[in-house]
Enzyme design. Structure first.
Site, PDB file in Angstrom:
ATOM      1  N   THR A  39       0.924  -1.184   0.100  1.00 37.62           N
ATOM      2  CA  THR A  39       0.086  -0.035   0.076  1.00 37.62           C
ATOM      3  C   THR A  39       0.580   1.117   0.047  1.00 37.62           C
ATOM      4  O   THR A  39       2.159   1.066   0.424  1.00 37.62           O
ATOM      5  CB  THR A  39      -0.790  -0.004   1.325  1.00 37.62           C
ATOM      6  OG1 THR A  39      -0.098  -0.237   2.564  1.00 37.62           O
ATOM      7  CG2 THR A  39      -1.945  -1.169   1.292  1.00 37.62           C
ATOM      8  N   CYS A  44       4.242   6.381   8.004  1.00 43.13           N
ATOM      9  CA  CYS A  44       3.195   7.276   8.594  1.00 43.13           C
ATOM     10  C   CYS A  44       1.762   6.856   8.589  1.00 43.13           C
ATOM     11  O   CYS A  44       1.104   6.803   9.575  1.00 43.13           O
ATOM     12  CB  CYS A  44       3.280   8.917   7.856  1.00 43.13           C
ATOM     13  SG  CYS A  44       2.018   9.815   8.462  1.00 43.13           S
ATOM     14  N   GLY A 116      13.407  -1.476  -4.003  1.00 48.80           N
ATOM     15  CA  GLY A 116      14.185  -0.791  -5.105  1.00 48.80           C
ATOM     16  C   GLY A 116      15.591  -0.504  -4.677  1.00 48.80           C
ATOM     17  O   GLY A 116      15.635  -0.092  -3.516  1.00 48.80           O
ATOM     18  N   HIS A 443     -14.369  33.405  22.281  1.00 49.33           N
ATOM     19  CA  HIS A 443     -14.476  33.107  23.866  1.00 49.33           C
ATOM     20  C   HIS A 443     -15.609  32.018  23.924  1.00 49.33           C
ATOM     21  O   HIS A 443     -16.674  32.127  23.561  1.00 49.33           O
ATOM     22  CB  HIS A 443     -14.456  34.275  24.662  1.00 49.33           C
ATOM     23  CG  HIS A 443     -14.793  34.091  26.227  1.00 49.33           C
ATOM     24  ND1 HIS A 443     -13.696  33.851  26.932  1.00 49.33           N
ATOM     25  CD2 HIS A 443     -15.919  33.926  26.874  1.00 49.33           C
ATOM     26  CE1 HIS A 443     -14.243  33.717  28.251  1.00 49.33           C
ATOM     27  NE2 HIS A 443     -15.629  33.913  28.331  1.00 49.33           N
TER      28      HIS A 443
HETATM   29  P1  FAD Z   1       8.352   6.816   5.291  1.00 46.86           P
HETATM   30  O1  FAD Z   1       7.077   7.219   5.834  1.00 46.86           O
HETATM   31  O2  FAD Z   1       9.321   6.299   6.268  1.00 46.86           O
HETATM   32  O3  FAD Z   1       8.234   5.961   4.148  1.00 46.86           O
HETATM   33  C1  FAD Z   1       9.233   5.432   3.483  1.00 46.86           C
HETATM   34  C2  FAD Z   1       8.586   4.461   2.538  1.00 46.86           C
HETATM   35  O4  FAD Z   1       9.824   3.856   1.756  1.00 46.86           O
HETATM   36  C3  FAD Z   1       8.252   3.142   3.336  1.00 46.86           C
HETATM   37  O5  FAD Z   1       6.949   2.736   2.936  1.00 46.86           O
HETATM   38  C4  FAD Z   1       9.113   1.940   2.805  1.00 46.86           C
HETATM   39  O6  FAD Z   1       8.604   0.755   2.770  1.00 46.86           O
HETATM   40  C5  FAD Z   1       9.679   2.574   1.650  1.00 46.86           C
HETATM   41  N1  FAD Z   1      11.146   2.076   1.157  1.00 46.86           N
HETATM   42  C6  FAD Z   1      12.214   2.303   2.059  1.00 46.86           C
HETATM   43  N2  FAD Z   1      13.130   1.835   1.355  1.00 46.86           N
HETATM   44  C7  FAD Z   1      12.865   1.311   0.262  1.00 46.86           C
HETATM   45  C8  FAD Z   1      13.341   0.453  -0.984  1.00 46.86           C
HETATM   46  N3  FAD Z   1      14.802   0.283  -0.983  1.00 46.86           N
HETATM   47  N4  FAD Z   1      12.564   0.125  -1.971  1.00 46.86           N
HETATM   48  C9  FAD Z   1      11.213   0.475  -1.941  1.00 46.86           C
HETATM   49  N5  FAD Z   1      10.622   1.057  -0.857  1.00 46.86           N
HETATM   50  C10 FAD Z   1      11.329   1.552   0.074  1.00 46.86           C
HETATM   51  N6  FAD Z   1       5.282  12.147  12.260  1.00 46.86           N
HETATM   52  C11 FAD Z   1       4.301  13.089  12.355  1.00 46.86           C
HETATM   53  O7  FAD Z   1       4.433  14.170  11.443  1.00 46.86           O
HETATM   54  N7  FAD Z   1       3.166  13.087  12.937  1.00 46.86           N
HETATM   55  C12 FAD Z   1       2.957  11.823  13.714  1.00 46.86           C
HETATM   56  O8  FAD Z   1       2.005  12.177  14.533  1.00 46.86           O
HETATM   57  C13 FAD Z   1       3.997  11.018  13.672  1.00 46.86           C
HETATM   58  N8  FAD Z   1       3.619   9.738  14.525  1.00 46.86           N
HETATM   59  C14 FAD Z   1       4.541   8.629  14.335  1.00 46.86           C
HETATM   60  C15 FAD Z   1       4.368   7.632  15.197  1.00 46.86           C
HETATM   61  C16 FAD Z   1       5.104   6.473  14.997  1.00 46.86           C
HETATM   62  C17 FAD Z   1       4.756   5.179  15.760  1.00 46.86           C
HETATM   63  C18 FAD Z   1       6.184   6.560  13.887  1.00 46.86           C
HETATM   64  C19 FAD Z   1       6.942   5.319  14.007  1.00 46.86           C
HETATM   65  C20 FAD Z   1       6.401   7.603  13.159  1.00 46.86           C
HETATM   66  C21 FAD Z   1       5.680   8.690  13.302  1.00 46.86           C
HETATM   67  N9  FAD Z   1       5.936   9.970  12.698  1.00 46.86           N
HETATM   68  C22 FAD Z   1       4.758  10.871  12.787  1.00 46.86           C
HETATM   69  C23 FAD Z   1       6.949  10.052  11.788  1.00 46.86           C
HETATM   70  C24 FAD Z   1       6.596  10.222  10.239  1.00 46.86           C
HETATM   71  O9  FAD Z   1       5.882   8.667  10.220  1.00 46.86           O
HETATM   72  C25 FAD Z   1       7.734  10.243   9.408  1.00 46.86           C
HETATM   73  O10 FAD Z   1       8.167  11.230   9.518  1.00 46.86           O
HETATM   74  C26 FAD Z   1       7.248   9.992   7.930  1.00 46.86           C
HETATM   75  O11 FAD Z   1       6.306   8.793   7.782  1.00 46.86           O
HETATM   76  C27 FAD Z   1       8.314  10.193   7.034  1.00 46.86           C
HETATM   77  O12 FAD Z   1       8.004   9.994   5.520  1.00 46.86           O
HETATM   78  P2  FAD Z   1       8.838   9.671   4.392  1.00 46.86           P
HETATM   79  O13 FAD Z   1       8.050   9.914   3.389  1.00 46.86           O
HETATM   80  O14 FAD Z   1      10.229  10.390   4.531  1.00 46.86           O
HETATM   81  O15 FAD Z   1       9.044   8.024   4.495  1.00 46.86           O
END
Ligand code: FAD
Length: 465
Positions: A39, A44, A116, A443
């Site tokens: 998905t 996040c 990837g 308020h």
């Molecule tokens: P990510 O969301 O980390 O997504 C990266 C994606 O890349 C993943 O789906 C992974 O499968 C894919 N991927 C990685 N390497 C490869 C590869 N080589 N090939 C194919 N796919 C790959 N942030 C907030 O702002 N608010 C919140 O309330 C919050 N709550 C959180 C709660 C928890 C429990 C956690 C763990 C994190 C939370 N965060 C929150 C942080 C937030 O999830 C991250 O900052 C955010 O998801 C980062 O987004 P991103 O696009 O960098 O990558």
């Protein structure tokens, strides 16, 4: 082996990746998005922000219902059906991932499932459930995010979990240790405590959520002392996995003298960027020793046609930062002249009370030698807070002393995160205390406290309790 040629490939479909892909497609760029998950939504949506907030919602309602007994409304002891709670969380995630899949299809963004890795400056190989795919691209955005840090001295054991394990909600342990007093640990601890677990939190530093100001965390910690046993300036030195539990040895200021038995240990000591596992060097992209990829204000890496966004380009590791960076990268790729240059990025811990801050903290203002002044409004003086039984709160604003310009703001209290936007806007717009004080706030609301803090700075309120 199938082959795809595209103008843009986005590696990683988290909030950064899918926002970049959708914006690029909207601007007419042919886009492929790659993710190891089935998905879209990344950490996040699948195992981060959203499922944790669904569970925190459940936790908040449980607590609110029980507090009402003080005011003459008693619901009786709650009983928990863990399977139903998990189903609710999964349905929230499902609804949103389905929405993203629809938005992706509508924009003709091609979603390739698989892991990837770069094989050259313009090629990526994806290893997925349907086999291997070679993608040849003109431009790429690396959005591969981060993963939880594990500690080498902690044994591999089903009872040692990270945030993803905690969100699975397999069971509710009687006693759980949250290792790390940051946002993720506190949020997950809040969920498990509301569902009946006894929670200990251990933090190496002298306050919970070290990035937030001390006075804000003091209010939070005072409230949370009733929920958690909090050990500050203390560290875990060993975890011994025995049949009847995990025996944890502590060292430091509040360390128990003997090892303590837990049913589960949640390791929440931070996240590590995924930069090192992408073979980025084969594309010529520099990755630092921690796994971060350095970018400029247009999100470009050292390789001109390859961009990077989100958690793997640096702190703060937050979804909304990733989204904005994703938009900038996509717009630059589509030929627009945009830059990622925000004055502030909000942070929120969605516990109860919430902790939220934006712009400069007092700690940062001091470190930077800024000539600042703070104004705080205690929620004990707010009509809405009193009426809502939510007086455990405080609003703090940081102003430039000479000009009154808003530099930062922080809040602790119920729904604090929802109110932070006003302060963020004030900072971005260069507003000063007078602008905020003259803005008529409804308020009784909790966000009146922002206007009132500005009035305190202006000197027009002097008689607070
Ligand atoms: P990510 O969301 O980390 O997504 C990266 C994606 O890349 C993943 O789906 C992974 O499968 C894919 N991927 C990685 N390497 C490869 C590869 N080589 N090939 C194919 N796919 C790959 N942030 C907030 O702002 N608010 C919140 O309330 C919050 N709550 C959180 C709660 C928890 C429990 C956690 C763990 C994190 C939370 N965060 C929150 C942080 C937030 O999830 C991250 O900052 C955010 O998801 C980062 O987004 P991103 O696009 O960098 O990558």
């Amino acid at each position: 082996m199938s082959e795809i040629k595209t103008q843009l490939v986005v590696l990683g479909a988290g909030p950064g990746g899918y926002s970049a892909a959708f914006r690029a497609a909207d601007l007419g760029v042919e886009t492929v998005i790659v993710d190891a998950r089935d998905t879209l939504g990344g950490v996040c949506l699948n195992v981060g922000c959203i499922p944790s907030k669904a569970l925190l919602h459940v936790a908040k309602v449980i607590k609110e219902a029980s507090h009402l007994s003080k005011h003459g409304v008693t619901f009786g002891e709650p009983s928990f059906d863990i399977d139903k709670i998990r189903e609710y969380k999964d349905s929230v995630v499902g609804q949103l991932t389905k929405g993203l899949a629809g938005m992706s299809k509508m924009r003709k963004v091609n979603h390739v499932q698989g892991y990837g890795k770069f094989t050259g400056a313009n090629t990526l190989e994806v290893d997925g459930k349907e086999g291997k795919t070679t993608i040849t691209f003109e431009k790429a955005i690396i959005a591969a995010g981060s993963e939880p840090v594990s500690l080498p001295f902690i044994p591999e054991d089903d009872r040692v979990i990270d945030s993803t394990g905690a969100l699975e909600m397999k069971d509710i342990p009687e006693k759980m240790l949250v290792l790390g007093g940051g946002i993720i640990g506190l949020e997950m601890g809040t969920v498990y405590e509301a569902l009946g677990a006894k929670i200990d939190v251990v933090e190496f530093l002298d306050q919970l959520i070290p990035a937030a100001d001390k006075d804000i965390m003091k209010v939070f910690t005072k409230t949370y002392k009733d929920k958690f046993n909090i050990m500050l300036e203390t560290k875990v030195t060993a975890v011994d996995a025995k049949d009847d539990g995990l025996y944890v040895t502590f060292e430091g200021k509040q360390a128990p003298s003997e090892p303590v038995r837990y049913d589960k240990v949640l390791v929440a000591v931070g996240r590590r960027p995924n930069g090192k596992v992408l073979d980025a060097d084969k594309a010529g992209v520099n990755v630092d020793e921690r796994g971060f990829i350095n970018v400029d204000k247009q999100m470009k890496t050292n390789v001109d046609h390859i961009f990077a966004i989100g958690d793997l380009v640096g702190q703060p590791m937050l979804a909304h930062k990733a989204v904005h960076e994703g938009h900038v990268a996509a717009e630059v790729i589509a030929g627009q002249k945009h830059y990622f240059d925000p004055r502030c990025i909000p942070s929120v811990c969605y516990t109860e009370p919430e902790v939220a801050w934006v712009g400069l903290t007092e700690k940062e203002a001091k470190e930077k030698g800024v000539n600042y002044e703070t104004a705080t409004f205690p929620w004990a003086a707010s009509g809405r807070a009193i009426a809502s039984d939510a007086t455990d709160g405080m609003t703090k604003m940081i102003f430039e002393k000479d000009t009154g310009r808003v530099l930062g703001g922080a809040m602790v209290g119920t729904n604090a995160g929802e109110m932070l936007g006003e302060i963020g806007l004030a900072i971005e717009m260069g507003a000063d205390a007078e602008d905020v004080a003259l803005t008529i706030h409804a308020h009784p609301t909790l966000n009146e406290s922002i206007g009132l803090a500005a009035e305190i700075f202006e000197g027009s309120i002097t008689d607070l309790p």
